[in-house]
Design a protein around this motif. Structure first.
Motif, PDB file in Angstrom:
ATOM      1  N   GLY A  69      -0.040 -34.515 -27.442  1.00  0.00           N
ATOM      2  CA  GLY A  69      -0.338 -33.928 -28.674  1.00  0.00           C
ATOM      3  C   GLY A  69       0.576 -34.173 -29.684  1.00  0.00           C
ATOM      4  O   GLY A  69       0.703 -33.347 -30.728  1.00  0.00           O
ATOM      5  N   ILE A  70       1.248 -35.365 -29.565  1.00  0.00           N
ATOM      6  CA  ILE A  70       2.061 -35.825 -30.729  1.00  0.00           C
ATOM      7  C   ILE A  70       1.106 -36.604 -31.604  1.00  0.00           C
ATOM      8  O   ILE A  70       0.620 -37.409 -31.361  1.00  0.00           O
ATOM      9  CB  ILE A  70       3.567 -36.560 -30.100  1.00  0.00           C
ATOM     10  N   GLN A  71       1.379 -36.363 -32.940  1.00  0.00           N
ATOM     11  CA  GLN A  71       0.759 -37.139 -34.018  1.00  0.00           C
ATOM     12  C   GLN A  71       1.680 -38.485 -34.303  1.00  0.00           C
ATOM     13  O   GLN A  71       2.681 -38.470 -34.599  1.00  0.00           O
ATOM     14  CB  GLN A  71       0.581 -36.461 -35.297  1.00  0.00           C
ATOM     15  N   ILE A  72       1.165 -39.568 -34.197  1.00  0.00           N
ATOM     16  CA  ILE A  72       1.808 -40.849 -34.367  1.00  0.00           C
ATOM     17  C   ILE A  72       1.135 -41.678 -35.531  1.00  0.00           C
ATOM     18  O   ILE A  72      -0.045 -41.772 -35.563  1.00  0.00           O
ATOM     19  CB  ILE A  72       1.778 -41.721 -33.086  1.00  0.00           C
ATOM     20  N   THR A  73       2.057 -42.294 -36.291  1.00  0.00           N
ATOM     21  CA  THR A  73       1.556 -43.137 -37.440  1.00  0.00           C
ATOM     22  C   THR A  73       2.405 -44.311 -37.349  1.00  0.00           C
ATOM     23  O   THR A  73       3.832 -44.482 -37.171  1.00  0.00           O
ATOM     24  CB  THR A  73       1.614 -42.500 -38.880  1.00  0.00           C
ATOM     25  N   TRP A  74       1.866 -45.498 -37.753  1.00  0.00           N
ATOM     26  CA  TRP A  74       2.444 -46.775 -37.850  1.00  0.00           C
ATOM     27  C   TRP A  74       2.572 -47.352 -39.241  1.00  0.00           C
ATOM     28  O   TRP A  74       1.482 -47.486 -39.931  1.00  0.00           O
ATOM     29  CB  TRP A  74       1.947 -47.852 -36.551  1.00  0.00           C
ATOM     30  N   ALA A  83       6.575 -39.970 -35.476  1.00  0.00           N
ATOM     31  CA  ALA A  83       5.860 -39.111 -34.384  1.00  0.00           C
ATOM     32  C   ALA A  83       6.228 -37.759 -34.822  1.00  0.00           C
ATOM     33  O   ALA A  83       7.388 -37.273 -35.140  1.00  0.00           O
ATOM     34  CB  ALA A  83       6.764 -39.420 -33.174  1.00  0.00           C
ATOM     35  N   ILE A  84       5.413 -36.792 -34.722  1.00  0.00           N
ATOM     36  CA  ILE A  84       5.413 -35.480 -35.385  1.00  0.00           C
ATOM     37  C   ILE A  84       4.687 -34.575 -34.028  1.00  0.00           C
ATOM     38  O   ILE A  84       3.664 -34.732 -33.637  1.00  0.00           O
ATOM     39  CB  ILE A  84       4.790 -35.290 -36.624  1.00  0.00           C
ATOM     40  N   GLY A  85       5.606 -33.706 -33.678  1.00  0.00           N
ATOM     41  CA  GLY A  85       4.960 -32.738 -32.617  1.00  0.00           C
ATOM     42  C   GLY A  85       5.679 -31.323 -32.760  1.00  0.00           C
ATOM     43  O   GLY A  85       6.663 -31.402 -33.748  1.00  0.00           O
ATOM     44  N   GLU A  86       5.275 -30.538 -31.976  1.00  0.00           N
ATOM     45  CA  GLU A  86       5.748 -29.068 -32.072  1.00  0.00           C
ATOM     46  C   GLU A  86       6.556 -28.737 -30.619  1.00  0.00           C
ATOM     47  O   GLU A  86       5.918 -28.959 -29.702  1.00  0.00           O
ATOM     48  CB  GLU A  86       4.832 -28.130 -32.361  1.00  0.00           C
TER      49      GLU A  86
END
Length: 424
Positions: A69-74, A83-86
């Motif tokens: 459930g981690i948001q990933i951008t390149w 990487a953004i997660g909670e």
């Protein structure tokens, strides 16, 4: 799941990310045997193989990250992964740059054991990196060359079925978001009843009545559902769905029972459709019944359906239409084991995984899908596998059959569930 610990926790550091451009490559990599990676005891499939280089285990980035459930951008220009997660309600942001031996975690520089690398268009991260950033427990089995990841506890909608045998475990209601009381059915004669042999309103015990149990749940903001069971074993459910008079009478019985007993929702558990009779015709009959029931219920009464998985023998369920009509669907992803299998023989993870994928592919929004888990089939060391799948696909939540089984076999089941998920 028992594994040799690799560190306290591991991270988004184990994710797979498709990238463009060029960057430093891993040097001489050890040959086979290959490394496998499991998340919550279910294998992950990568398009770039995990590998070991100079004693450092590298794992591709996006696959695990999305499963967590981690948001990933390149950013191809800077060769940087965000990487953004909670973790426990707190947002964590990690910035990684290919070839850099340091990362930025919530604005602070953190030294890495080894820099991220790129191979065959994929960024690979040292497994030991960011061992505490996203709360993922990591284990390593040298004999099988398997990395085992255990996802962190996550909030989700939790529902339990409360049957006649659940009274001694009623304190567990507080740990749920909703409870479905299995106290009614459409019987073999096609009549809705609250006084059947298997499904009925329980007798009062002093001041404790069925209505007081329902009211107590509602007072705690735990939505109480009336579960309505029916079976098409000999075509009796089809008879009700096909007969306008029986259909109307059963719907009137359901709406009256909801109003008289203070329920906040209805769960239809209509089983056996599409096994013996024409599946397409039975799908239409069920769709029409659900439409009619929904129209008869007050707007503040929720409607849920418990349905067999699409990889079962029961094909009389139009998932997409039912999901459009109901507030949620519970996919009963169990009873895969042969008839006569003893209790506490876990359902095959691969078939449960397949059932979820098929439901999503059929058009059920993930925010409307709850994974049904039969506690009679699971153990304290397997139930988190199923909950891990609910987390992996970011489903609305999980529904447990049934409340009275949490403590029937051992006390570890309750602790295992609480370690994996918590009510939202």
């Amino acid at each position: 799941m028992l594994h040799k610990p690799l560190g306290k926790t591991a991270v988004a550091a184990v994710l797979a990310l498709s990238l463009l451009g060029t960057a430093p490559h891993i040097g001489q990599v050890q040959a086979a045997p290959a490394i496998s990676v499991k998340l919550d005891d279910v294998a992950l499939t990568f398009d770039a193989a995990p590998r070991i280089d100079k004693g450092v285990t590298y794992v591709p980035f996006r696959t695990v990250g999305e499963a967590l459930g981690i948001q990933i951008t390149w950013n191809s220009k800077t060769q940087t992964v965000k990487a953004i997660g909670e973790v426990k309600g707190q947002t964590t942001e990690v910035l990684l740059q290919v070839g850099s031996s340091s990362a930025t975690v919530n604005g602070k520089k953190v030294k890495l054991a080894a820099p991220p690398v790129q191979r065959e268009g994929r960024v690979l991260i040292p497994l030991s990196s960011f061992s505490s950033q996203f709360g993922v427990n990591v284990g390593w089995n040298q004999a099988t060359r398997t990395v085992s990841l255990v996802s962190p506890q996550r909030e989700m909608h939790l529902r339990a079925f409360y049957a006649l045998q659940s009274f001694q475990e009623r304190d567990l209601v507080a740990s749920m978001n909703s409870v479905a009381f299995g106290w009614s059915r459409i019987d073999r004669e096609g009549q809705f009843t609250l006084q059947g042999d298997e499904y009925r309103l329980p007798a009062a015990a002093g001041d404790v009545t069925p209505q007081s149990i329902v009211a107590e749940a509602a007072d705690r903001e735990i939505k109480p559902y009336l579960m309505v069971y029916a079976l098409d074993g000999n075509g009796e459910l089809t008879k009700v769905l096909s007969d306008s008079s029986l259909r109307q009478k059963s719907i009137e019985g359901i709406t009256t029972a909801v109003a008289d007993n203070g329920f906040g929702g209805v769960v239809l558990d209509f089983e056996g459709l599409g096994f013996k009779l024409d599946a397409a015709k039975q799908q239409k009959l069920l769709n029409d019944y659900v439409k009619q029931l929904k129209a008869a219920l007050p707007s503040d009464i929720a409607l849920s359906l418990a349905v067999p998985p699409l990889n079962s023998a029961y094909k009389g369920y139009d998932y997409k239409t039912l999901a459009s009509l109901a507030d949620d669907l519970i996919i009963m992803a169990y009873q895969y084991n042969p008839v006569g299998t003893k209790s506490q023989v876990p359902e095959p993870n691969s078939l449960v995984d397949q059932a979820i994928q098929q439901a999503l592919q059929a058009g059920v929004p993930k925010q409307k899908l709850l994974l049904g888990i039969s506690l009679s089939s699971e153990t304290a060391t397997s139930v988190d596998d199923k909950l891990g799948l609910a987390k992996r696909y970011d489903l609305k939540g999980a529904a447990f059959w049934r409340l009275g089984l949490f403590r029937s076999y051992n006390n570890g089941m309750e602790a295992a569930v609480n370690a994996s998920v918590i009510k939202e």
